[in-house]
Design a protein around this motif. Structure first.
Motif, mmCIF file in Angstrom:
data_model
loop_
_atom_site.group_PDB
_atom_site.id
_atom_site.type_symbol
_atom_site.label_atom_id
_atom_site.label_comp_id
_atom_site.label_asym_id
_atom_site.label_seq_id
_atom_site.Cartn_x
_atom_site.Cartn_y
_atom_site.Cartn_z
ATOM 1 N N GLN B 374 0.896 -1.117 -0.226
ATOM 2 C CA GLN B 374 -0.386 -0.035 -0.014
ATOM 3 C C GLN B 374 0.723 1.103 0.044
ATOM 4 O O GLN B 374 1.572 1.004 0.127
ATOM 5 N N THR B 375 0.113 2.674 -0.551
ATOM 6 C CA THR B 375 1.148 3.382 -0.449
ATOM 7 C C THR B 375 1.126 4.367 0.700
ATOM 8 O O THR B 375 0.131 3.750 1.189
ATOM 9 N N THR B 378 -2.674 5.640 1.150
ATOM 10 C CA THR B 378 -3.965 4.500 1.372
ATOM 11 C C THR B 378 -3.395 3.836 2.947
ATOM 12 O O THR B 378 -4.606 3.801 3.163
ATOM 13 N N ASP B 414 2.079 8.593 -3.068
ATOM 14 C CA ASP B 414 2.213 7.732 -4.045
ATOM 15 C C ASP B 414 3.444 6.671 -3.186
ATOM 16 O O ASP B 414 3.858 6.430 -4.610
ATOM 17 N N ARG B 415 4.550 7.037 -2.181
ATOM 18 C CA ARG B 415 5.547 6.323 -2.469
ATOM 19 C C ARG B 415 4.943 5.224 -1.362
ATOM 20 O O ARG B 415 3.901 5.236 -1.015
ATOM 21 N N TYR B 416 5.983 3.775 -1.494
ATOM 22 C CA TYR B 416 5.497 2.682 -1.051
ATOM 23 C C TYR B 416 6.446 2.426 0.202
ATOM 24 O O TYR B 416 7.503 3.046 0.186
#
Lengths: 272, 537, 319
Positions: B374-375, B378, B414-416
């Motif tokens: 999930q980013t 999220t 938007d990073r993981y």
């Protein structure tokens, strides 16, 4: 864009060719599946690229049609095996308690009998048709998928992020499908490749033993059975399906290895 | 001037990283490090994770873990160049002239062989002693290192002795061949603080008596200050500062060293409120299924709104179990938990969504506390959606607001998790807890896995958030320095019981009970001679 | 040996017996509670009602399934496996000789493949990533990608037919010496060895690598001990349990492989007997053979578990 390593690329191409020839069999097979077009065991020629079989059918066409049957049956059985095994495995891991115990012990029991032996026992009383084959093979094999998916999911289920979701009050569906499944997918996908190969070998073996695909239908195992008598006369027709099976199995293996390798990188190594 | 025992000159170490699916690339792990170590001296190598300190230590044995190559510079041990040495030469050095003590003795001992076999193995196989002589020496070392029943200790198997004892046994194993140099690689990091003190002073005594030189690798400056003559501070494979222990501790030259020296000195001013408690625990007893004794017995605690209760204890004290009971993961055998004036159901499943929302948790290992698929958007957005039904642009705006509060920019959305550093991960976990607008956040060892300077940043962030949001913390930790830096009230736990509880100013002031006294005394202090003072009593 | 280990071993043996009992139920159920009944399956769709009724009577199908199961089970416990439907002969006497033949074939295959697999596993770990490892990996990958019967025909075609080194059909008789017998079954043995070896070697390699990556191996290397001593003194004692497990697990391939190989080489063993009677829908024979194969497999797994209990230092030297 990541570069695909050469072995995986070869695997993808060959697997693709097999799938294509299975789907496009009616278009690319030179002759019909049970069409007698020549003499018995004619050697390879320009008319019959791979020669003819024990009653004079074109071997190349038989192989293409046979590949269609083998790949279809194996794929369908893999789907049955996967859907049953992975759903049961995920649920067992998440729910735990007696449901897990019951399912796990039952699977232990089924796995205490070698798969081929159990299949033979069941097929001795069942009508041998393609749907029966698919279901018997799929269900017997789902035990293995169950074990794997349960193990993978249990590892994930103890992760703090799953606990965090539980503490947030998320329902079971969210936990299974949003937290666990995305993380379990890569080992499962790689395993699907292995299961598919196993199914190809399994259905071929059954057909060879006369308990799989029934004549006049063709599949790779059946082609061996029909042509095995030629071996002692030095006619290698029965060996051709071996080449097909080995090529398919190795190429799927290469793809599965790559999938596993590529996706495991997300988890990161041991060193921090 | 004679050559020193060990001289490392302009060492360069590289590794080939092979990220799956990508072209391999070279990374530099150690760059231009030079050091000298005289006979009988101890040099401390200190730095955060990834500083290259273990790699340098192992390079003195000509050893590199998976894919590591010594690509430049000189390593000279006893007048012999190590970097170019043959396998045979290296084998004759290892276990004879230079030996190694690993961080996790539990993993480093072979489970299938008794301790004595392993302790004397190197001495015997290098022909440095007969088996009988080596065994006698081992028994002597066991005695010096304070192991129980030194005569028969060696006949035990690794799983039969405790972690602290194993670490001492490993030291005995390293000293048994009478080497010139021992490399200690974080030998006390995995131990509890009270155990650490004993092992540390045993190591110090043993190496002083044998007159052996040592490279002591650790991330804890206070620990190395007790044992080393010289200290080298490393960061990202480069030397930051290299000097005598006294100079590094009392007069650090570099900014980074100064930060390290002062990191544990921060204290936080105690807040006192008279408001009704947000959480109150009365007569709590808990045990795990299948166990015949309580893991928690008769716990009584309360937390005031906007304040921090620090629960301190060593492993096995029951402090993490306490968190599991409060969150409802482990229903207690008996006892009452009152939250914000209402009695909380014991089981998580019986609690309302409001109960769950107002009580959030932040974990020790941020790595596994976030779903890697999930980013950040999220991860932080889900509680907003779940508790407040926020969607789309509204949710995004709030996520950015929260990212701003944890001092991360909008670009992180938007990073993981895999793309974040350790400290950033922990910040995201804090934001996820904050998103629920909780009244209480349980922080379970949230800074333990982080490097000291990063941990300091997280503590400061938590304090700022508390001042702004009036959220309460239940802060579980084993580290007294962390307690000083954040707590208003303190609960000291030992073997499932509350041994001391009250305001920080009271708990940390004498008269002490025995356990708290020992706990406080065991925490290494950043000054020379501290360990000797404690030993003197 | 201490009392705790004795208890664990006893428990494991009891579990094995329980498993065989449960498997007998599974096998019985597998042939009974399926769509249609056995009589229908034997006679096919065109059977007349009278012949069906007769056959049901003959098979005792009019009794309840439980009764039939227990009478079958009591029979087995007394050494009576029932009579064959297709030729009316006593199953036990038909099986005994064939079982001997099958065990003869399987034991020789095991005898050759197990040490070979362990040695090759060791070699590929020692030369990890270098050419011997790569060659072994590639060879075993190809071997597991070809089904047993294919491998059989490939060997038959090249070794027996083209080269004439071994007979293409494995016939045994009592007048043969051991050497002659071995020559007669050399091809079936070769096929079984190849199949089992491939699987076993891959898993042995994985198990050994796992041990070799342990921290205590690094400790041993940092003591400057010779590599052979590291493997012999430190890796080997910890590898016994995993290797035994791998060996036994792979006996499954032997159990299955033997069935197929016997059919290919017309070898008078249990496997061929089983397959013959599956096509004849001779249920009593199938049940008896299925149970025997499963029991052998369960027994092998039990042995593996007992060895790993005995090899576990934590159990041998309790706190």
């Amino acid at each position: 864009m990541r570069r695909i390593p050469i072995p995986a690329l070869i695997g993808l191409v060959i697997t693709g060719l097999f799938l294509f020839s299975a789907i496009a069999a009616p278009l690319i097979a030179p002759y019909g599946v049970s069409e007698v077009v020549g003499d018995v065991w004619e050697p390879a020629s320009s008319t019959f690229l791979l020669g003819t079989d024990n009653i004079g059918r074109d071997l190349l066409s038989r192989l293409i049609w046979g590949g269609q049957t083998t790949i279809l049956v194996a794929s369908a059985a893999t789907v049955v095996s996967f859907v049953t095994g992975s759903i049961a495995g995920l649920f067992a891991a998440v729910i735990g308690g007696w449901v897990d115990q019951l399912l796990s012990r039952f699977v232990d029991l089924v796995m205490a009998i070698p798969t081929l032996i159990f299949a033979l026992v069941v097929l001795s009383v069942m009508p041998v048709t393609i749907p029966v084959l698919i279901i018997v093979m799929g269900l017997l094999d789902s035990t293995r998928v169950f074990r794997l998916s349960r193990a993978v999911a249990s590892d994930i289920a103890v992760m703090d992020y799953v606990e965090a979701a539980e503490l947030r009050g998320e329902g079971r569906a969210w936990t299974i499908f949003r937290e666990i499944l995305p993380n379990a997918l890569s080992p499962l996908v790689a395993e699907a490749g292995m299961r598919f190969i196993f199914m190809v070998l399994f259905v071929s073996t059954l057909s060879f033993l006369g308990l799989g695909v029934q004549p006049p239908g063709a599949d790779w195992g059946g082609i061996v059975k029909e042509n095995k008598d030629g071996i002692v006369y030095g006619i290698p027709a029965a060996l051709l399906p071996a080449v097909a099976i080995a090529a398919l199995a190795i190429s799927v293996n290469l793809v599965a290895d790559w999938v596993l390798d590529r996706t495991s990188s997300l988890k990161g190594g041991r060193n921090g | 001037m004679a050559d020193p025992l060990l001289r490392i000159d302009n060492l360069k170490i590289e590794a080939t990283a092979q990220p799956p699916g990508e072209a391999p690339r070279r990374i530099t792990i150690v760059d231009g490090v030079s050091l000298e170590l005289e006979k009988g001296k101890v040099l401390g190598l200190i730095g955060e994770s990834g500083a290259g300190k273990s790699t340098i230590g192992l390079s003195a044995m000509g050893y590199g873990r998976g894919g590591i190559e010594l690509t430049g510079g000189e390593i000279v041990l006893n007048g012999r160049e190590i970097r170019e040495a043959s396998g045979r030469t290296l084998r004759s050095l290892r276990g004879a002239e230079v030996t190694y003590v690993a961080q996790s003795a539990a993993a480093a001992f072979n489970p299938a062989k008794c301790l004595m076999d392993q302790v004397v193995e190197a001495s015997v196989s290098h022909g440095r002693a007969t088996r009988a002589v080596a065994e006698a020496r081992a028994v002597e070392l066991f005695r010096k290192l304070g192991l129980p029943e030194p005569e028969t200790f060696g006949s035990r198997y690794p799983h039969q002795v405790s972690g602290g004892q194993l670490q001492r046994a490993m030291t005995a194993m390293a000293l048994c061949p009478e080497p010139d140099l021992v490399i200690f690689d974080e030998p006390t990091t995995a131990l509890d603080v009270t155990t650490q003190l004993g092992v540390l002073s045993a190591i110090k005594t043993a190496i002083r008596e044998q007159g052996v030189a040592a490279l002591y690798i650790t991330h804890d400056l206070a620990v190395v200050a007790q044992i080393a003559d010289d200290i080298m501070v490393l960061r990202q494979g480069k030397t930051v500062e290299y000097g005598t222990t006294e100079q590094i501790i009392t007069a650090p030259q570099e900014e980074y060293t100064r930060a390290l020296v002062s990191v544990t000195a921060k204290a936080h001013e105690e807040k006192i409120t008279e408001l009704p408690p947000v959480l109150e625990i009365e007569g709590l007893n808990a045990r795990y299924r299948g166990m015949d004794r309580n893991v928690l017995s008769d716990i009584n605690l309360a937390i005031q709104p906007g304040t921090t209760l620090a629960v301190v204890g060593e492993s096995g004290s029951g402090k993490s179990t306490l968190a599991r009971v409060i969150t409802g993961l482990l229903p207690p055998v008996s006892g009452k938990i009152t939250f914000d004036g209402r009695v909380l159901p014991a089981e998580r499943k019986r609690r309302t969504r409001e109960d769950l929302r107002e009580l959030q948790m932040v974990y020790q290992m941020a790595d596994v506390a976030m779903n890697p698929r999930q980013t950040v958007g999220t991860i932080i957005g889900r509680p907003l959606r779940f508790y407040f039904g926020m969607k789309g642009r509204e949710q995004r705006r709030r996520v950015i607001e929260l990212l701003d509060q944890i001092e991360l920019g909008e670009e992180f959305i938007d990073r993981y998790p895999a793309e974040l550093s350790g400290g950033q991960k922990q910040r995201v976990c804090i934001a996820r807890a904050l998103a629920a607008k909780p009244k209480l956040i349980i922080c379970d060892e949230v800074t333990s896995a982080l490097d000291p300077l990063v941990a300091e940043g997280i503590l400061k962030l938590l304090a700022d958030l508390q001042a702004r949001e009036q959220v309460s913390y239940l802060f579980i930790t084993h580290d007294i320095a962390t307690v000083r830096a954040i707590a208003d009230t303190i609960a000291v736990m030992h073997l499932g019981k509350l041994v001391r509880y009250g305001r920080k100013s009271e708990v940390l002031a004498p008269p002490f009970d025995d356990y708290t006294d020992m706990l406080l005394k065991s925490v290494p202090e950043m000054r020379l001679g501290w360990m000797e003072e404690v030993a003197a009593g | 040996m201490n009392a705790y280990i004795a208890k664990l071993v006893a428990q494991r043996i009891a579990l094995g017996l329980l498993l065989i009992f449960l498997v007998s139920i599974m096998i019985f159920l597998g042939t009974q509670i399926l769509p249609g009944d056995v009589a229908q399956a034997i006679l096919g769709q065109t059977a007349t009602p009278e012949s069906l009724a007769n056959l049901r009577e003959e098979l005792g199908l009019n009794a309840s399934a439980t009764e039939r199961y227990f009478s079958w089970l009591t029979g087995i416990l007394h050494g009576d496996l029932g009579t064959s439907l297709s030729n009316g002969r006593d199953i036990a006497s038909a099986i005994s000789e064939r079982l001997g033949n099958t065990l003869f074939l399987a034991s020789w295959a095991a005898l050759i493949s197990v040490p070979l697999a362990i040695i090759l596993g060791l070699v590929s770990v020692l030369y990890r990533g270098r050419w011997p490892d790569k060659v072994i990996s590639a060879a075993t990958l190809s071997a597991i990608s070809v089904p047993e019967f294919m491998m059989s025909y490939i060997l038959m075609y090249y070794v027996a037919v083209q080269l004439g080194w071994a007979p293409s059909v494995a016939m045994l008789n009592d007048r043969m010496s051991l050497l002659e017998k071995l020559h007669a079954i050399s091809l079936p043995i070769a096929v079984l060895v190849m199949v089992v070896l491939a699987h076993m070697m891959r898993m042995t390699r994985a198990a050994l690598l796992n041990v070799m990556q342990s921290a205590y191996i690094e400790t041993a290397e940092l003591k400057g001990i010779r590599r052979s001593a590291v493997i012999w003194r430190h890796a080997f004692p910890n590898s016994i349990a995993p290797i035994v497990n791998v060996v036994m697990l792979n006996m499954a391939y032997l159990v299955v492989g033997v069935v197929v190989v016997e059919v290919v080489f017309v070898y008078p063993g249990m496997g061929q007997y089983l397959v013959d009677h599956v096509s004849k829908r001779d249920v009593p024979v199938v049940q008896a053979c299925g149970l025997i194969f499963a029991a052998v497999y369960i027994f092998l797994n039990m042995v593996a578990d007992i060895v790993s209990i005995l090899a576990n230092p934590r159990l041998r030297h309790p706190k």
